[in-house]
Design a protein around this motif. Sequence first.
Motif, PDB file in Angstrom:
ATOM      1  N   PRO A  30      88.458  50.499  47.129  1.00 33.77           N
ATOM      2  CA  PRO A  30      88.748  51.044  45.795  1.00 33.77           C
ATOM      3  C   PRO A  30      88.826  49.971  44.709  1.00 33.77           C
ATOM      4  N   GLU A  31      89.369  48.803  45.054  1.00 36.67           N
ATOM      5  CA  GLU A  31      89.470  47.727  44.067  1.00 36.67           C
ATOM      6  C   GLU A  31      88.093  47.185  43.705  1.00 36.67           C
ATOM      7  N   ILE A  32      87.215  47.057  44.711  1.00 36.89           N
ATOM      8  CA  ILE A  32      85.847  46.603  44.418  1.00 36.89           C
ATOM      9  C   ILE A  32      85.158  47.600  43.497  1.00 36.89           C
ATOM     10  N   ARG A  33      85.238  48.874  43.859  1.00 39.22           N
ATOM     11  CA  ARG A  33      84.551  49.893  43.069  1.00 39.22           C
ATOM     12  C   ARG A  33      85.085  49.952  41.640  1.00 39.22           C
ATOM     13  N   ALA A  34      86.397  49.868  41.487  1.00 39.28           N
ATOM     14  CA  ALA A  34      86.991  49.959  40.156  1.00 39.28           C
ATOM     15  C   ALA A  34      86.604  48.779  39.274  1.00 39.28           C
ATOM     16  N   ALA A  35      86.292  47.634  39.899  1.00 35.20           N
ATOM     17  CA  ALA A  35      85.979  46.435  39.119  1.00 35.20           C
ATOM     18  C   ALA A  35      84.515  46.329  38.727  1.00 35.20           C
ATOM     19  N   LEU A  36      83.640  47.170  39.292  1.00 40.38           N
ATOM     20  CA  LEU A  36      82.206  47.018  39.063  1.00 40.38           C
ATOM     21  C   LEU A  36      81.774  47.219  37.606  1.00 40.38           C
ATOM     22  N   PRO A  37      82.353  48.162  36.856  1.00 42.13           N
ATOM     23  CA  PRO A  37      81.870  48.354  35.479  1.00 42.13           C
ATOM     24  C   PRO A  37      81.919  47.093  34.615  1.00 42.13           C
ATOM     25  N   GLY A  38      82.886  46.238  34.859  1.00 43.23           N
ATOM     26  CA  GLY A  38      82.988  45.024  34.065  1.00 43.23           C
ATOM     27  C   GLY A  38      82.281  43.828  34.661  1.00 43.23           C
ATOM     28  N   ARG A  39      81.527  44.029  35.742  1.00 47.93           N
ATOM     29  CA  ARG A  39      80.876  42.909  36.425  1.00 47.93           C
ATOM     30  C   ARG A  39      79.404  43.206  36.683  1.00 47.93           C
ATOM     31  N   ARG A  40      78.739  43.728  35.665  1.00 49.03           N
ATOM     32  CA  ARG A  40      77.324  44.109  35.779  1.00 49.03           C
ATOM     33  C   ARG A  40      76.399  43.034  35.240  1.00 49.03           C
ATOM     34  N   VAL A  41      76.903  41.804  35.113  1.00 49.84           N
ATOM     35  CA  VAL A  41      76.124  40.700  34.553  1.00 49.84           C
ATOM     36  C   VAL A  41      75.967  39.610  35.597  1.00 49.84           C
ATOM     37  N   GLU A  42      74.979  38.752  35.397  1.00 49.57           N
ATOM     38  CA  GLU A  42      74.780  37.634  36.306  1.00 49.57           C
ATOM     39  C   GLU A  42      75.893  36.614  36.118  1.00 49.57           C
ATOM     40  N   SER A  43      76.270  35.973  37.232  1.00 51.41           N
ATOM     41  CA  SER A  43      77.371  35.015  37.198  1.00 51.41           C
ATOM     42  C   SER A  43      76.944  33.637  36.728  1.00 51.41           C
ATOM     43  N   GLY A  44      75.617  33.390  36.695  1.00 46.36           N
ATOM     44  CA  GLY A  44      75.124  32.066  36.328  1.00 46.36           C
ATOM     45  C   GLY A  44      75.028  31.120  37.509  1.00 46.36           C
ATOM     46  N   ALA A  48      73.581  30.907  48.740  1.00 54.56           N
ATOM     47  CA  ALA A  48      73.002  29.959  49.686  1.00 54.56           C
ATOM     48  C   ALA A  48      71.526  30.211  49.948  1.00 54.56           C
ATOM     49  N   SER A  49      71.042  31.415  49.603  1.00 51.98           N
ATOM     50  CA  SER A  49      69.623  31.745  49.786  1.00 51.98           C
ATOM     51  C   SER A  49      68.807  31.509  48.523  1.00 51.98           C
ATOM     52  N   GLY A  50      69.447  30.951  47.487  1.00 50.65           N
ATOM     53  CA  GLY A  50      68.741  30.640  46.255  1.00 50.65           C
ATOM     54  C   GLY A  50      68.542  31.812  45.333  1.00 50.65           C
ATOM     55  N   GLU A  51      69.311  32.891  45.521  1.00 52.40           N
ATOM     56  CA  GLU A  51      69.187  34.077  44.680  1.00 52.40           C
ATOM     57  C   GLU A  51      70.262  34.090  43.610  1.00 52.40           C
ATOM     58  N   SER A  52      69.913  34.614  42.441  1.00 50.82           N
ATOM     59  CA  SER A  52      70.884  34.754  41.362  1.00 50.82           C
ATOM     60  C   SER A  52      71.978  35.729  41.785  1.00 50.82           C
ATOM     61  N   VAL A  53      73.219  35.376  41.484  1.00 53.09           N
ATOM     62  CA  VAL A  53      74.376  36.149  41.939  1.00 53.09           C
ATOM     63  C   VAL A  53      74.998  36.894  40.766  1.00 53.09           C
ATOM     64  N   MET A  54      75.261  38.189  40.982  1.00 53.02           N
ATOM     65  CA  MET A  54      75.943  38.974  39.967  1.00 53.02           C
ATOM     66  C   MET A  54      77.445  38.693  40.023  1.00 53.02           C
ATOM     67  N   ALA A  55      78.119  38.932  38.914  1.00 50.48           N
ATOM     68  CA  ALA A  55      79.574  38.767  38.895  1.00 50.48           C
ATOM     69  C   ALA A  55      80.234  39.669  39.929  1.00 50.48           C
ATOM     70  N   LEU A 112      73.418  47.163  40.043  1.00 54.77           N
ATOM     71  CA  LEU A 112      74.570  47.298  39.153  1.00 54.77           C
ATOM     72  C   LEU A 112      74.134  47.638  37.735  1.00 54.77           C
ATOM     73  N   ARG A 113      73.150  46.917  37.262  1.00 53.27           N
ATOM     74  CA  ARG A 113      72.724  47.083  35.874  1.00 53.27           C
ATOM     75  C   ARG A 113      72.189  48.486  35.604  1.00 53.27           C
TER      76      ARG A 113
END
Length: 307
Positions: A30-44, A48-55, A112-113
């Motif tokens: 529930p905490e993960i799901r509730a936090a998703l609306p504010g974390r729909r952007v890339e983290s910068g 370890a696989s060289g992929e861009s990570v979302m927040a 997410l986006r």
Amino acid sequence: MGESRDAGSDADPPDSVVDAVFDAVAATVPEIRAALPGRRVESGTENASGESVMAGDLYADELLGEAITAVSGVGSFVSEERETAVDAGGAVGDGGDAYAVAIDPLDGSSNLRSNNAMGTVVGIYDAPLPATGRDLVAAGYVLYGPITTMVVADESSVREEVVESDDDGTGVTRTIVDADLTLPAEPTVYGFGGRVPDWPDQFTDYAREVESELKLRYGGAMVGDVNQVLTYGGVFAYPALVDAPDGKLRLQFEANPIAYIVDRAGGAASDGDRDILDVEPGGIHDRVPLYVGNEALIERLEATLAG
């Protein structure tokens, strides 16, 4: 709707550590799901696989890492977002008293986006990682869809649960909706990843056959696509590609756990040549082609790729 079971109840499966790991995952959902609306952007950052990570990836990884490493009987923890394993105490494998847990904290996070389905994948191994799928003692996934469900497979069965926050917000309730989930005998759907121009010719031939028989269901998150196959029967594939012969999905975090679940549900899983569960890993972040679904469809796939 089904049998209700509070996380942490006395209704334990045969392995209490496995039960405790999935209790910890469910309590975090529930905490993960509730936090998703504010974390729909890339983290910068990149994983370890060289992929861009979302927040959202990083947040889910942090919460799940804390919850799982706190479980007594978990000796090590590794995530798609981490370079190496975390030592959680306890010896894993070779007579040790602890398990290793591997997770993909937010499978399909690029969705997410666009607000499409995502999931969390969990594999519990009785061996130090990297390990083969034969070393799994249980596996499961959470699907963040219109409702939140969790599928858990162990040596005895595969079950599907609905995970909901309690009314007072102090815990979660897990309601079993299918205590013995099995793959339908008559396949209905298929979903294939990768760009069609990048598919090898043999896989393209297979895809052309399958698309004349089944309905396309592909959403860009492996958990959601595999859940369609478990629900309706069929085949999911993220194949070897011309420019990526080792495929895209990670063996430890994604392919092994999903193969274990589908196998326990009466289906089959392959890397195109052999059972995924028999693939020997070279490293924690190894990639592998993945084909899962009804056994007859996987046998046809292997025959087509071999031809």
